[in-house]
Structures are given as structure tokens and as C-alpha cells.
Design an enzyme around this catalytic site. Sequence first.
Site, PDB file in Angstrom:
ATOM      1  N   THR A 152       0.871  -1.184   0.000  1.00 47.04           N
ATOM      2  CA  THR A 152       0.000   0.000   0.000  1.00 47.04           C
ATOM      3  C   THR A 152       0.912   1.239   0.000  1.00 47.04           C
ATOM      4  OG1 THR A 152      -0.207  -0.254   2.400  1.00 47.04           O
ATOM      5  CG2 THR A 152      -2.010  -1.070   1.049  1.00 47.04           C
ATOM      6  N   THR A 186       0.897  -8.714  13.004  1.00 48.98           N
ATOM      7  CA  THR A 186       1.040  -7.356  12.532  1.00 48.98           C
ATOM      8  C   THR A 186       1.085  -7.342  11.013  1.00 48.98           C
ATOM      9  OG1 THR A 186       2.427  -6.976  14.478  1.00 48.98           O
ATOM     10  CG2 THR A 186       2.373  -5.245  12.843  1.00 48.98           C
ATOM     11  N   GLU A 266       6.361   4.555   7.427  1.00 41.07           N
ATOM     12  CA  GLU A 266       5.966   5.785   6.757  1.00 41.07           C
ATOM     13  C   GLU A 266       6.713   7.012   7.278  1.00 41.07           C
ATOM     14  OE1 GLU A 266       1.363   4.488   5.740  1.00 41.07           O
ATOM     15  OE2 GLU A 266       1.800   5.647   7.551  1.00 41.07           O
ATOM     16  N   ASN A 385      -0.010  10.588   6.451  1.00 46.12           N
ATOM     17  CA  ASN A 385      -1.229  10.070   7.064  1.00 46.12           C
ATOM     18  C   ASN A 385      -2.362  11.094   7.086  1.00 46.12           C
ATOM     19  OD1 ASN A 385      -0.892   7.189   8.271  1.00 46.12           O
ATOM     20  ND2 ASN A 385       1.074   8.215   8.573  1.00 46.12           N
ATOM     21  N   SER A 390      -6.996  11.116   0.537  1.00 49.89           N
ATOM     22  CA  SER A 390      -7.313  12.180  -0.431  1.00 49.89           C
ATOM     23  C   SER A 390      -6.726  11.882  -1.798  1.00 49.89           C
ATOM     24  CB  SER A 390      -6.785  13.513   0.080  1.00 49.89           C
ATOM     25  OG  SER A 390      -5.394  13.466   0.234  1.00 49.89           O
TER      26      SER A 390
END
Length: 390
Positions: A152, A186, A266, A385, A390
Site C-alpha cells: 500500500t 502485525t 511511513e 497520514n 485524499s
Amino acid sequence: MSVTAASGFAAAGVAAGLKSTGKRDLAIVQNLGPLTAAATVFTTNRCKANPVLWSEQVMSDGVVSAIVLNSGGANCYTGSQGFQTTHATAEAVAERLGVSAGDVIVCSTGLIGDQLDLGKLTAGVRDAAAAIASGDAGSDDAGLAAAEAIMTTDTRAKQAAHVSPAGWTVGGMAKGAGMLAPGLATMLVVITTDAVLDSEQLDTALRRATRVTFDRLDSDGCMSTNDTVSLLASGTSGVVADLDEFTAALTAVCRSLAEQLQADAEGASHDIAIEVVNAFTEDEAVVVGRAVSRSNLFKAAIFGNDPNWGRVLAAVGTTDAVFDPYGIDVAINGVQVCTAGEPDQPRDLVDLAPRAVHVLIDLHAGDQTATILTNDLTHDYVHENSAYSS
């Protein structure tokens, strides 16, 4: 190197159109047997996605013939329609591969609250099944394609393998770059082996391995609704594995995957290992390490290259672990900055320029230890995040 490293498995990754980028977004891993033994550990989040609810039922008999995974949508909080989509996806895999839908685990990852396009899913299943039937589905390239299809916000695929001198192999793939916090499992992880082991043995080994690897990864303190770690055994090697040896090998593969997930978290600019030593119990060592890993003040300090050891002690003090608050030692990247709750070497001796950061906390309360893996808190993490949907 990947989920196809063990013999008796086939994999494929295709673009089903679930992602707007046009990249691969659906994968299938098939166990070709002769064994179809399996074990799976799921998230302990009470808010579970439809694929988890389905797959928990599949795992009731410890038999799994295939796993289908999609990125581009979590299929969580999508109501009865979402569960029907999960069921229909398993049925599509079963029809294409000639197995039972009740033996197909389904995994999804992506945004919560959006319905998946069933037409695109079934078309993707068709294409992935065709790729498996092409005869090259046991190759490293096929394993890599599957690993890429489950990404992702990941920037790279995560793969690992271990070959035992005894004649069996363990291979695996994982995805995850955010919401990395433990709940027995996880992220999404698929691990395969050609060793001869039954589902009960696999379950024992998997839980031992995840307890000290994925469960010790706590990037941002956020637990997903879709976390699934699955272990499949084909038995193709014909070698009955020693359970302790197998568990050690499985743990090594899980540790490699967990470290790769940490390194791709991230927006992170530092990978932090928080090692707690001389705790009264191992569980208390974990609790202390996790408290520090979830301190935004500490994580922000590391991002700013500030070895603010006071924030470490402040986080330790929020726990109910056994220790003398004024008997704790702290070292950061090899520099003893605090001894017995007092300043030691100057903090400006600590070099935080490298990505790797090691924090050593000595509680002087026992002989148990544990290490928690985490990351710093950066501007990029907040931006990524805040703009995720969006």
C-alpha cells in the site's frame, strides 16, 4: 527469497484495477500439497475487517489450500455487502484453482470504509489463477510479483527465506509501512514451508515466532483491523522437521520481515531499537520498551537528533514495572548518558546522524530482557497520514 522459496507453492501478482495507479494489487499464493496444513494469527483489534471474520472461520480446521490478498481497499466496516464480497472472492479462487472455498484465506489492505469492486476482484482472481497455471508460478519472479501486489504505502516489497541443512525451507512475504503495532500479528504476512508439520505444530511455532518479532514491532502504536500472519506447510520436502529447529528458522524469517517493515515505516528517518535489560520479568521489559516507543516526545526528539534521555525516563515512569526510579541507567548509541538516575556523559557526545538508533535501558530489577523496534516521528509521517484518503 520469497513466499515461493519453499517447494510446493505457486504465487502470482496482478493488476486488477483496485488501485488508481495501475500497479499490481491482487495476489494468490497456492499450496500445491501434498499437505495443506496451516496456522494463522489474527489481529486482536475488536474491530475486525470482513476478510478476518471470514478467515477465522476458514482456520477452524487448520486446512488452507490458498490465500488471496488484495491491496487498494481494506473491506472493513463495509457491512453485509463487504462480507459477501469476501465470500465471493474466496468462491472465485476456489473455482479457478479447483479447491474448496472453505479452505481459502482472504486478506485485504487499504482504506477502511470503502466497498471493493467485486467485478475487478474476480477478474483479478482469473488473471492470477491463469498466471499460476502458466507453469512459472514457483519462481522468484512470481514470488516478487505477489509481494509487490500487497503493497500500500510501502516503498518496496518485503521478502525473506531460510534454507535448513535438514532439507526443508521457509519463505515469506510481508506488507506494512504504517499502523504497525502488535496484536499477536502485525500487517499482512504469508509464510510458507515445505517441511512436514501438522497444523498444531505450525500454530505452536508461529505463536512463538510472532511473540518475539512482529509483536515487538511498534512503529506508531496503531493496530490495524486487518492484521493477519499465515503459515502454510506443503510437506513437499518429505522431511519431518524438528519443531525447535523449525521454530528458530521461522523466527529468523519473521525477524527479517519485521526489520524490513520497520525500515520502510511511513516517513521515518530513524530506525530505533529500544533494548530493556535486567527487568524483573520479560513482560515488564516489553511494557517498558513499548512505553518509550509510544512516547511522541521521545520520537520527536530523535527526529530532531536530540538525545533527550529525560524523555526516556519519563516514559519508563508511566509503567507499573518493578524498578527504582532513581536506579535506572540509559545509554544512547553507546554513550552512557544516565547512570542511577543522574547525568553521566554529556549528551552532545551522542551521534544521531545515522539512521540506526540504539537505546539501552537498564532497570537493575532482575535478569530479563526485551527489545522493541520503533521509528521517529517526522513531518513526512504526519503529511502522509493526513493525506492518506485524499
